[in-house]
Design an enzyme around this catalytic site. Structure first.
Site, PDB file in Angstrom:
ATOM      1  CG  ASN A  10      -1.910   1.104   1.230  1.00  0.00           C
ATOM      2  OD1 ASN A  10      -1.553   2.261   1.063  1.00  0.00           O
ATOM      3  ND2 ASN A  10      -3.174   0.774   1.432  1.00  0.00           N
ATOM      4  CG  ASP A  12      -3.230   4.597   0.690  1.00  0.00           C
ATOM      5  OD1 ASP A  12      -3.240   4.489  -0.556  1.00  0.00           O
ATOM      6  OD2 ASP A  12      -4.111   4.099   1.423  1.00  0.00           O
ATOM      7  CG  HIS A  13       0.882   6.333   4.914  1.00  0.00           C
ATOM      8  ND1 HIS A  13       0.053   7.326   5.388  1.00  0.00           N
ATOM      9  CD2 HIS A  13       0.358   5.176   5.377  1.00  0.00           C
ATOM     10  CE1 HIS A  13      -0.905   6.794   6.129  1.00  0.00           C
ATOM     11  NE2 HIS A  13      -0.741   5.490   6.127  1.00  0.00           N
ATOM     12  NE  ARG A  21       6.283  22.186   2.883  1.00  0.00           N
ATOM     13  CZ  ARG A  21       7.567  22.445   3.118  1.00  0.00           C
ATOM     14  NH1 ARG A  21       8.258  21.652   3.935  1.00  0.00           N
ATOM     15  NH2 ARG A  21       8.156  23.478   2.558  1.00  0.00           N
ATOM     16  CG  HIS A  46      -8.465   3.982   0.883  1.00  0.00           C
ATOM     17  ND1 HIS A  46      -8.717   3.911   2.238  1.00  0.00           N
ATOM     18  CD2 HIS A  46      -9.633   4.349   0.310  1.00  0.00           C
ATOM     19  CE1 HIS A  46      -9.983   4.216   2.468  1.00  0.00           C
ATOM     20  NE2 HIS A  46     -10.550   4.503   1.310  1.00  0.00           N
ATOM     21  NE  ARG A  48      -9.784   8.408   4.167  1.00  0.00           N
ATOM     22  CZ  ARG A  48     -10.074   7.571   5.167  1.00  0.00           C
ATOM     23  NH1 ARG A  48      -9.366   6.463   5.320  1.00  0.00           N
ATOM     24  NH2 ARG A  48     -11.048   7.842   5.997  1.00  0.00           N
ATOM     25  CD  GLU A  73      -7.278  -0.622   0.651  1.00  0.00           C
ATOM     26  OE1 GLU A  73      -6.871  -1.687   1.154  1.00  0.00           O
ATOM     27  OE2 GLU A  73      -7.088   0.501   1.178  1.00  0.00           O
ATOM     28  CB  THR A 103      -5.757   4.570   9.340  1.00  0.00           C
ATOM     29  OG1 THR A 103      -5.609   3.514   8.382  1.00  0.00           O
ATOM     30  CG2 THR A 103      -5.813   3.981  10.736  1.00  0.00           C
ATOM     31  CG  HIS A 194      -5.890  -1.796   9.327  1.00  0.00           C
ATOM     32  ND1 HIS A 194      -5.990  -0.748   8.434  1.00  0.00           N
ATOM     33  CD2 HIS A 194      -6.007  -1.245  10.549  1.00  0.00           C
ATOM     34  CE1 HIS A 194      -6.186   0.376   9.090  1.00  0.00           C
ATOM     35  NE2 HIS A 194      -6.193   0.107  10.385  1.00  0.00           N
ATOM     36  N   GLY A 195      -2.407  -2.622   9.897  1.00  0.00           N
ATOM     37  CA  GLY A 195      -1.571  -2.539  11.089  1.00  0.00           C
ATOM     38  C   GLY A 195      -0.446  -3.551  11.165  1.00  0.00           C
ATOM     39  CG  HIS A 217       2.069   3.451   8.809  1.00  0.00           C
ATOM     40  ND1 HIS A 217       2.807   3.152   9.939  1.00  0.00           N
ATOM     41  CD2 HIS A 217       1.959   4.802   8.772  1.00  0.00           C
ATOM     42  CE1 HIS A 217       3.118   4.282  10.556  1.00  0.00           C
ATOM     43  NE2 HIS A 217       2.623   5.297   9.872  1.00  0.00           N
TER      44      HIS A 217
END
Length: 248
Positions: A10, A12-13, A21, A46, A48, A73, A103, A194-195, A217
């Site tokens: 993933n 996303d981050h 920024r 994902h 969103r 997602e 999250t 997840h996690g 993450h």
């Protein structure tokens, strides 16, 4: 011989850092290509509704450049389904979404929202997407996933990851194991995520019924210190080591 456990990375981050920024960098497209080169079996992102990280541009470009597959997602909303129709992702995972959450906080409640979820599943399948549902490790939710026609589920591992004691973690691990076994008995493809991170992934990876783990993450955080490719390779190594000890 044990079935290979796939890794979906993933990204996303990567987009979270960019959006903080309002710059053009770091680019999630480059991250997707690097993760894939390092051995990721697919890229998860994902998009969103509030566009806090992944943007439409990212999804379009990543779909064009990937050699593996993209797992998109999305929330069960008209706007997101319209976007999916434009993109036609190979794989789409329906997830719950609340604007105020940092999250995703739990699994999709199919039992409560069955009609809406079922319509979304059918619509995505008509686009040619393989559909998965992100749900808690609960037998009733798993049965409901079958009822609405989803061939794939992703078990939410957040409670396991957040457990603050060995006893609680063991309890949550057993829940996930039992849910995976039950889902597999219903001929569902079972993913999880997840996690998950470098210190808790092995017990999950050792569950023989699991097909794929989606992890983001932890990999992005590790990449700050060793680079993204090395972070992906290390996670794959841990997953593969865990599978070596699973009895046929």
């Amino acid at each position: 011989m044990n079935k290979e456990l796939l890794l979906g990375v993933n990204i996303d981050h990567i987009a979270t850092i960019r959006q903080a920024r309002g710059t053009r960098y770091p680019d999630p497209v480059q991250a997707a290509m690097d993760a894939e080169e390092a051995g990721a079996d697919g890229i998860t992102l994902h998009m969103r509704e509030d566009l806090r990280h992944i943007q439409a541009r990212d999804v379009r470009l990543i779909k064009q450049v990937l050699q593996t597959r993209m797992n998109l997602e999305l929330a069960v909303t008209e706007a997101m389904l319209d976007f999916a129709e434009e993109i036609s992702p190979e794989h789409a995972c329906l997830v719950p979404e609340k604007r105020e959450e940092l999250t995703t906080e739990g699994g999709l409640d199919i039992l409560t929202h069955r009609n809406v979820v079922e319509k979304a599943v059918r619509r995505l399948q008509l686009m040619g997407s393989e559909v998965s549902l992100f749900i808690d490790p609960d037998k009733e939710q798993i049965r409901a996933a079958v009822d609405v026609g989803a061939p794939v589920i992703e078990l939410h591992t957040g409670c396991y990851a957040d457990a603050t004691s060995e006893e609680k973690q063991h309890y949550e691990l057993q829940r996930i194991k039992e849910a995976a076994e039950f889902a597999a008995s219903l001929n569902l493809v079972v993913n999880a995520g997840h996690g998950l991170h470098y210190h808790n992934v092995k017990p999950i990876a050792a569950i023989r019924e699991l097909n794929e783990l989606n992890i983001g993450h932890a990999i992005i955080a590790r990449a700050l210190f060793c680079g993204l490719k090395e972070a992906v390779r290390h996670m794959r190594q841990l997953m593969q080591e865990a599978r070596l000890y699973v009895n046929d």
